[in-house]
Design an enzyme around this catalytic site. Structure first.
Site, PDB file in Angstrom:
ATOM      1  N   ASN A   1       0.788  -1.361  -0.159  1.00 25.80           N
ATOM      2  CA  ASN A   1       0.072  -0.210   0.063  1.00 25.80           C
ATOM      3  C   ASN A   1       0.969   0.955  -0.204  1.00 25.80           C
ATOM      4  OD1 ASN A   1      -1.856   1.940   0.482  1.00 25.80           O
ATOM      5  ND2 ASN A   1      -2.206   1.620   2.419  1.00 25.80           N
ATOM      6  N   TRP A   2       1.007   1.863  -1.056  1.00 28.62           N
ATOM      7  CA  TRP A   2       2.117   2.996  -1.421  1.00 28.62           C
ATOM      8  C   TRP A   2       1.427   4.299  -0.670  1.00 28.62           C
ATOM      9  CZ3 TRP A   2       4.078   2.719  -7.141  1.00 28.62           C
ATOM     10  CH2 TRP A   2       4.869   1.679  -7.169  1.00 28.62           C
ATOM     11  N   LYS A   3       0.191   4.354  -0.569  1.00 27.02           N
ATOM     12  CA  LYS A   3      -0.375   5.469   0.164  1.00 27.02           C
ATOM     13  C   LYS A   3      -0.083   6.762  -0.730  1.00 27.02           C
ATOM     14  CE  LYS A   3      -0.081   3.529   4.522  1.00 27.02           C
ATOM     15  NZ  LYS A   3      -0.268   3.701   6.047  1.00 27.02           N
TER      16      LYS A   3
ATOM     17  N   HIS B   1      -9.670   1.483   4.592  1.00 30.96           N
ATOM     18  CA  HIS B   1      -8.435   1.758   5.369  1.00 30.96           C
ATOM     19  C   HIS B   1      -8.425   2.731   6.433  1.00 30.96           C
ATOM     20  CE1 HIS B   1      -4.370   2.922   6.378  1.00 30.96           C
ATOM     21  NE2 HIS B   1      -4.011   1.931   5.632  1.00 30.96           N
TER      22      HIS B   1
ATOM     23  N   GLU C   1      -6.849   5.092   7.479  1.00 25.55           N
ATOM     24  CA  GLU C   1      -6.525   6.478   7.135  1.00 25.55           C
ATOM     25  C   GLU C   1      -7.870   7.205   6.539  1.00 25.55           C
ATOM     26  OE1 GLU C   1      -2.810   6.044   5.334  1.00 25.55           O
ATOM     27  OE2 GLU C   1      -2.101   5.137   7.063  1.00 25.55           O
TER      28      GLU C   1
ATOM     29  N   GLU D   1      -5.825  -4.943  10.312  1.00 25.41           N
ATOM     30  CA  GLU D   1      -4.890  -4.014  10.445  1.00 25.41           C
ATOM     31  C   GLU D   1      -5.255  -3.100  11.793  1.00 25.41           C
ATOM     32  OE1 GLU D   1      -2.651  -2.614   6.726  1.00 25.41           O
ATOM     33  OE2 GLU D   1      -4.335  -1.350   7.086  1.00 25.41           O
TER      34      GLU D   1
ATOM     35  N   GLY E   1       2.427   2.215  10.614  1.00 26.99           N
ATOM     36  CA  GLY E   1       3.323   3.410  10.471  1.00 26.99           C
ATOM     37  C   GLY E   1       4.132   3.506  12.015  1.00 26.99           C
TER      38      GLY E   1
ATOM     39  N   SER F   1       2.995  -2.194  10.119  1.00 28.00           N
ATOM     40  CA  SER F   1       4.323  -2.393  10.466  1.00 28.00           C
ATOM     41  C   SER F   1       5.078  -3.870   9.997  1.00 28.00           C
ATOM     42  CB  SER F   1       4.721  -1.911  11.964  1.00 28.00           C
ATOM     43  OG  SER F   1       4.348  -0.599  12.321  1.00 28.00           O
TER      44      SER F   1
ATOM     45  N   GLY G   1       2.758  -1.227   4.189  1.00 26.03           N
ATOM     46  CA  GLY G   1       2.746   0.260   4.060  1.00 26.03           C
ATOM     47  C   GLY G   1       4.388   0.760   3.436  1.00 26.03           C
ATOM     48  N   GLY G   2       4.878   1.273   4.696  1.00 20.27           N
ATOM     49  CA  GLY G   2       6.165   1.570   4.547  1.00 20.27           C
ATOM     50  C   GLY G   2       7.159   0.744   3.874  1.00 20.27           C
TER      51      GLY G   2
HETATM   52  P1  PGA Z   1       2.604   0.245   7.402  1.00 19.80           P
HETATM   53  O1  PGA Z   1       1.423   0.479   6.971  1.00 19.80           O
HETATM   54  O2  PGA Z   1       3.134  -1.079   7.059  1.00 19.80           O
HETATM   55  O3  PGA Z   1       3.492   1.365   7.075  1.00 19.80           O
HETATM   56  O4  PGA Z   1       2.267  -0.123   8.840  1.00 19.80           O
HETATM   57  C1  PGA Z   1       0.171  -0.643   6.507  1.00 19.80           C
HETATM   58  C2  PGA Z   1      -1.069  -0.012   5.987  1.00 19.80           C
HETATM   59  O5  PGA Z   1      -1.398   1.301   6.194  1.00 19.80           O
HETATM   60  O6  PGA Z   1      -1.714  -0.728   5.266  1.00 19.80           O
END
Ligand code: PGA
Length: 249
Positions: free
Chosen positions: A9-11, A93, A95, A165, A171, A211, A232-233
């Site tokens: 997930n590149w956001k 998600h 966010e 999640e 993050g 994470s 994500g990251g």
């Molecule tokens: P993260 O993000 O791996 O950076 O914790 C995961 C996500 O938001 O799907």
């Protein structure tokens, strides 16, 4: 056997050139991996580039609206995603919920329209840190899924992947133990049994997200009820993403 699925997930990261370079490099390296589904969820303006550049990856949107057209300034229609040959969309998600105030009911409406447009839905759920501390994880996740899956027929579940999640793990570098994540993913499977059937719950794929990195991914993927990861990251850097895939593949 459920086929593992790992989605980056590149956001709101990367531009067109970075997207092309990333996909070329990943596809070169994963040509020998055929036992997992691999994909990336990219910003809407990168979708067309990603679809055109990629041969093997699942190209996913990060959101879409619950209507196919109309006066919804700034929104992206599921029908348009389908016409771009995008095959998946991440919905719910955290966010989207915390920053953009999406409600569980709105997510349910999006799930229904996305499925009607033949998109695979990666449906996120998870608890806040306070809910985690108060041992409310199961209550929260069950409630989210109950609302998000309202009026979704069992036959449509084949096109849904659930991503567990925990919001406090996104993050932050903090994660639940693999055993804790397994317990919640097993609970999610039980919830699907209760909402639908045991056959449906045996088939549905459940990812862990929050994470995930190349060092901890195997701990999660070794668990019985965790069938993949939403990353994500650690999905932004080609080497790190490849290490995640190769750790599994
Ligand atoms: P993260 O993000 O791996 O950076 O914790 C995961 C996500 O938001 O799907």
């Amino acid at each position: 056997m459920r086929r593992p699925i790992i989605i980056g997930n590149w956001k709101m990261h990367k531009n067109i050139k970075e997207t092309q370079d990333f996909i070329h490099e990943v596809e070169k390296q994963i040509s020998k991996i055929d036992n997992i589904d691999v994909g990336i969820a990219v910003s809407a303006p990168l979708l067309e580039t990603a679809v055109k550049t990629s041969n093997k990856l699942i190209i996913s949107a990060q959101n879409c609206y619950s209507q196919n057209s109309g006066a919804f300034t700034g929104e992206v229609s599921p029908e348009l995603l389908q016409s771009l040959k995008v095959t998946a969309v991440v919905l719910g998600h955290s966010e989207r919920k915390t920053i953009f105030h999406e409600t569980e009911t709105m997510i349910n409406e999006k799930v229904i329209t996305a499925l009607a447009n033949n998109l695979q839905v990666i449906l996120c759920c998870g608890e806040t840190e306070t809910e985690y501390s108060n041992n409310q994880t199961e209550t929260i996740v069950r409630e989210q899924l109950k609302i998000n899956l309202m009026n979704v027929p069992e036959t449509a579940l084949a096109n849904i992947v659930i991503a567990y999640e925990p919001i406090w793990a996104i993050g932050t570098g903090k994660t639940p133990t693999a055993e804790e994540a397994q317990k919640v993913c097993y609970f999610i499977r039980t919830t699907i049994t209760n909402l639908y059937s045991e056959a449906a719950s045996n088939k549905i794929r459940i990812q862990y997200g929050g994470s995930v990195n190349p060092n901890n991914i195997n701990d999660f993927l070794q668990q019985n009820d965790i069938d993949g990861a939403l990353v994500g990251g650690a999905s932004l850097n080609v080497d790190s993403f490849l290490n995640l895939l190769l750790a599994k593949g």
